[in-house]
Design a protein around this motif. Structure first.
Motif, short mmCIF file in Angstrom:
data_model
loop_
_atom_site.label_atom_id
_atom_site.label_comp_id
_atom_site.label_asym_id
_atom_site.label_seq_id
_atom_site.Cartn_x
_atom_site.Cartn_y
_atom_site.Cartn_z
N LYS A 69 -38.92 -14.29 -6.35
CA LYS A 69 -39.38 -13.35 -5.34
C LYS A 69 -40.91 -13.38 -5.22
CE LYS A 69 -37.35 -9.71 -7.13
NZ LYS A 69 -36.80 -8.34 -7.30
N THR A 70 -41.39 -12.85 -4.11
CA THR A 70 -42.84 -12.79 -3.87
C THR A 70 -43.49 -11.80 -4.82
OG1 THR A 70 -42.52 -13.30 -1.53
CG2 THR A 70 -44.61 -12.28 -2.16
N TRP A 71 -44.58 -12.25 -5.44
CA TRP A 71 -45.34 -11.41 -6.37
C TRP A 71 -46.80 -11.39 -5.91
CZ3 TRP A 71 -49.56 -11.66 -9.58
CH2 TRP A 71 -49.69 -10.63 -10.52
N PRO A 72 -47.50 -10.22 -6.07
CA PRO A 72 -47.01 -8.96 -6.62
C PRO A 72 -46.12 -8.20 -5.64
CG PRO A 72 -49.31 -8.75 -5.98
CD PRO A 72 -48.96 -10.19 -5.79
N PRO A 73 -45.22 -7.37 -6.15
CA PRO A 73 -44.31 -6.64 -5.27
C PRO A 73 -45.06 -5.55 -4.49
CG PRO A 73 -44.05 -5.89 -7.52
CD PRO A 73 -44.98 -7.07 -7.57
N ALA A 74 -44.52 -5.21 -3.34
CA ALA A 74 -45.14 -4.15 -2.53
C ALA A 74 -44.82 -2.77 -3.08
CB ALA A 74 -44.65 -4.26 -1.08
N THR A 75 -43.68 -2.64 -3.74
CA THR A 75 -43.27 -1.36 -4.32
C THR A 75 -42.64 -1.63 -5.68
OG1 THR A 75 -41.09 -1.47 -3.30
CG2 THR A 75 -42.83 -0.33 -2.06
N GLY A 76 -42.37 -0.56 -6.40
CA GLY A 76 -41.70 -0.70 -7.69
C GLY A 76 -42.64 -0.55 -8.86
N LYS A 77 -42.25 -1.13 -10.01
CA LYS A 77 -42.99 -0.94 -11.25
C LYS A 77 -43.87 -2.12 -11.63
CE LYS A 77 -39.44 2.14 -13.13
NZ LYS A 77 -38.48 2.40 -14.24
N GLY A 78 -43.96 -3.11 -10.78
CA GLY A 78 -44.80 -4.26 -11.08
C GLY A 78 -46.26 -3.98 -10.78
N ALA A 79 -47.03 -5.04 -10.62
CA ALA A 79 -48.48 -4.91 -10.41
C ALA A 79 -48.77 -4.56 -8.95
CB ALA A 79 -49.18 -6.20 -10.81
N VAL A 80 -48.25 -3.43 -8.51
CA VAL A 80 -48.43 -2.99 -7.13
C VAL A 80 -49.92 -2.74 -6.88
CG1 VAL A 80 -47.89 -1.21 -5.43
CG2 VAL A 80 -46.13 -1.99 -7.04
N GLY A 81 -50.44 -3.29 -5.80
CA GLY A 81 -51.85 -3.11 -5.47
C GLY A 81 -52.76 -4.15 -6.08
N PHE A 82 -52.24 -4.98 -6.99
CA PHE A 82 -53.06 -6.03 -7.60
C PHE A 82 -53.30 -7.13 -6.56
CE2 PHE A 82 -53.23 -10.15 -9.86
CZ PHE A 82 -54.36 -9.93 -10.65
N ARG A 124 -43.73 -25.01 -5.44
CA ARG A 124 -42.81 -24.82 -6.56
C ARG A 124 -42.03 -26.09 -6.88
NH1 ARG A 124 -42.76 -19.90 -8.29
NH2 ARG A 124 -43.46 -18.24 -6.90
N SER A 125 -41.81 -26.31 -8.17
CA SER A 125 -41.03 -27.46 -8.63
C SER A 125 -39.62 -26.99 -8.99
CB SER A 125 -41.71 -28.11 -9.83
OG SER A 125 -43.02 -28.51 -9.54
N THR A 126 -38.91 -26.40 -8.04
CA THR A 126 -37.60 -25.82 -8.35
C THR A 126 -36.55 -26.87 -8.68
OG1 THR A 126 -37.11 -25.73 -5.97
CG2 THR A 126 -37.97 -23.73 -7.00
N ARG A 127 -36.79 -28.13 -8.37
CA ARG A 127 -35.85 -29.18 -8.73
C ARG A 127 -36.23 -29.86 -10.05
NH1 ARG A 127 -36.00 -29.38 -3.10
NH2 ARG A 127 -33.94 -29.40 -2.09
N LEU A 163 -51.10 -17.97 -3.87
CA LEU A 163 -49.91 -18.17 -4.69
C LEU A 163 -48.84 -18.96 -3.93
CD1 LEU A 163 -49.47 -14.62 -6.28
CD2 LEU A 163 -50.82 -16.55 -7.10
N GLY A 164 -48.00 -19.67 -4.71
CA GLY A 164 -46.88 -20.38 -4.12
C GLY A 164 -45.87 -19.43 -3.51
N ARG A 165 -45.05 -19.96 -2.63
CA ARG A 165 -44.09 -19.14 -1.90
C ARG A 165 -42.89 -18.74 -2.76
NH1 ARG A 165 -43.66 -22.51 3.82
NH2 ARG A 165 -45.85 -22.24 4.47
N ALA A 166 -42.16 -17.74 -2.27
CA ALA A 166 -40.90 -17.36 -2.89
C ALA A 166 -39.88 -18.48 -2.69
CB ALA A 166 -40.39 -16.06 -2.28
N SER A 167 -38.78 -18.42 -3.43
CA SER A 167 -37.75 -19.44 -3.33
C SER A 167 -36.37 -18.82 -3.48
CB SER A 167 -37.94 -20.51 -4.41
OG SER A 167 -36.84 -21.40 -4.47
N ARG A 168 -35.45 -19.19 -2.61
CA ARG A 168 -34.08 -18.72 -2.72
C ARG A 168 -33.32 -19.51 -3.78
NH1 ARG A 168 -32.14 -18.20 3.64
NH2 ARG A 168 -33.67 -16.60 4.26
N ARG A 169 -33.86 -20.62 -4.19
CA ARG A 169 -33.15 -21.52 -5.09
C ARG A 169 -33.37 -21.16 -6.57
NH1 ARG A 169 -31.73 -26.69 -3.85
NH2 ARG A 169 -33.28 -26.73 -2.18
N GLY A 170 -34.59 -20.91 -6.96
CA GLY A 170 -34.88 -20.72 -8.36
C GLY A 170 -34.87 -22.05 -9.11
#
Length: 290
Positions: free
Chosen positions: A90-103, A149-152, A109-116
């Motif tokens: 997922k995209t980091w930092p998150p917009a909401t929640g308990k992560g580094a919100v506002g950082f 990302r090097s997801t492969r 940063l590299g993009r999010a990936s549906r693959r992992g």
């Protein structure tokens, strides 16, 4: 965060001794993921080798160095953490929640990936043991990188080309965390003031919230006790037996098994190079912990 010392061949040998069929089953599962082109939920078995990592890490979280309960309670407090997320990113930092919100990240940063990183789901060098806070609450499905990302990637070595911003502390795949992060009293700070190493340290500190009030309070108790042992040890005329006792306390705090060992090591080093500043920080930490 400290380096978790192990060699790759030693780690693999420990896994083979603990669960003789695990490596072969992991290879088979990886081949299945390669055919499907993604991670597939199923009868996951990485928990079978959890005890190997618990022992390597001296029952501590790989990221915040919190001491966890022993192996008899491992199913509840020790979580097998996939350093690179296995099914999506997922995209980091998150917009909401308990992560580094506002950082605000210091670099693009590299993009999010549906693959992992599906081919690393069963790679021993993609695991550590982490506390619930660091793993489930903060790490989750995030993994900030600089490049594509090097997801492969089929091996963590080749995945390093994506230039990860988080530090992998196990073995020698990545740099020693202490070369990037130091402790100024109870606070984790970047060891460098610019460049790639500065940015990796800054992101890792923010990502795992290493300066959270709870962690700082517990580090204060450590530094307060350590300062008293250092001061007492260096008292002129102190009996040899008491010098030995306090030196043992200092050594234990810096050992790999010690909770917040990275903080302890930096404070002892400061005491040797700048005792006046160490006294100021130690006295303040002792006051915080009383």
């Amino acid at each position: 965060m400290i380096r978790i010392e192990t060699e790759t061949d030693v780690l693999y040998a420990a896994i083979a001794a603990h669960r003789p069929s695990w490596l072969a089953r992991a290879k088979s599962r990886k081949a299945m993921y390669r055919r499907t082109g993604r991670y597939v939920e199923g009868q996951d078995f990485w928990g079978e080798i959890k005890d190997i990592y618990i022992e390597l890490q001296h029952e501590k979280c790989a990221y915040c160095e919190t001491r966890l309960a022993g192996r008899e309670l491992s199913s509840k407090v020790h979580e097998v953490e996939h350093f690179r997320p296995k099914s999506r990113v997922k995209t980091w930092p998150p917009a909401t929640g308990k992560g580094a919100v506002g950082f605000v990240p210091p670099c693009r940063l590299g993009r999010a990936s549906r693959r992992g990183y599906y081919l690393l789901a069963y790679h021993p060098l993609n695991y550590v043991i982490a506390c619930t806070r660091c793993n489930s609450t903060l790490k989750a499905d995030y993994f900030p990188v600089r490049r594509a990302r090097s997801t492969r990637a089929a091996h963590p070595d080749t995945a390093m080309a994506e230039d990860p911003l988080l530090i992998y502390p196990l073995g020698h795949l990545d740099v020693d965390p202490a070369s990037l992060i130091r402790f100024a009293g109870v606070l984790a700070v970047p060891r460098h003031d610019r460049g790639r190493d500065f940015e990796r340290a800054l992101v890792t500190i923010a990502f795992f919230q290493l300066n959270h009030q709870d962690l700082c309070s517990r580090r204060a108790r450590l530094i307060g006790a350590l300062w008293l042992s250092l001061r007492t040890r260096d008292t002129p005329g102190l009996p040899a037996l008491l010098i030995q006792y306090h030196q043992q306390a200092v050594d234990a705090a810096q050992a790999a098994a010690g909770e917040f060992a990275a903080c302890a090591r930096d404070f002892v080093a400061l005491h040797a190079t700048d005792p006046a500043l160490a006294d100021q920080l130690g006295e303040a930490a002792a006051a915080m912990s009383w």
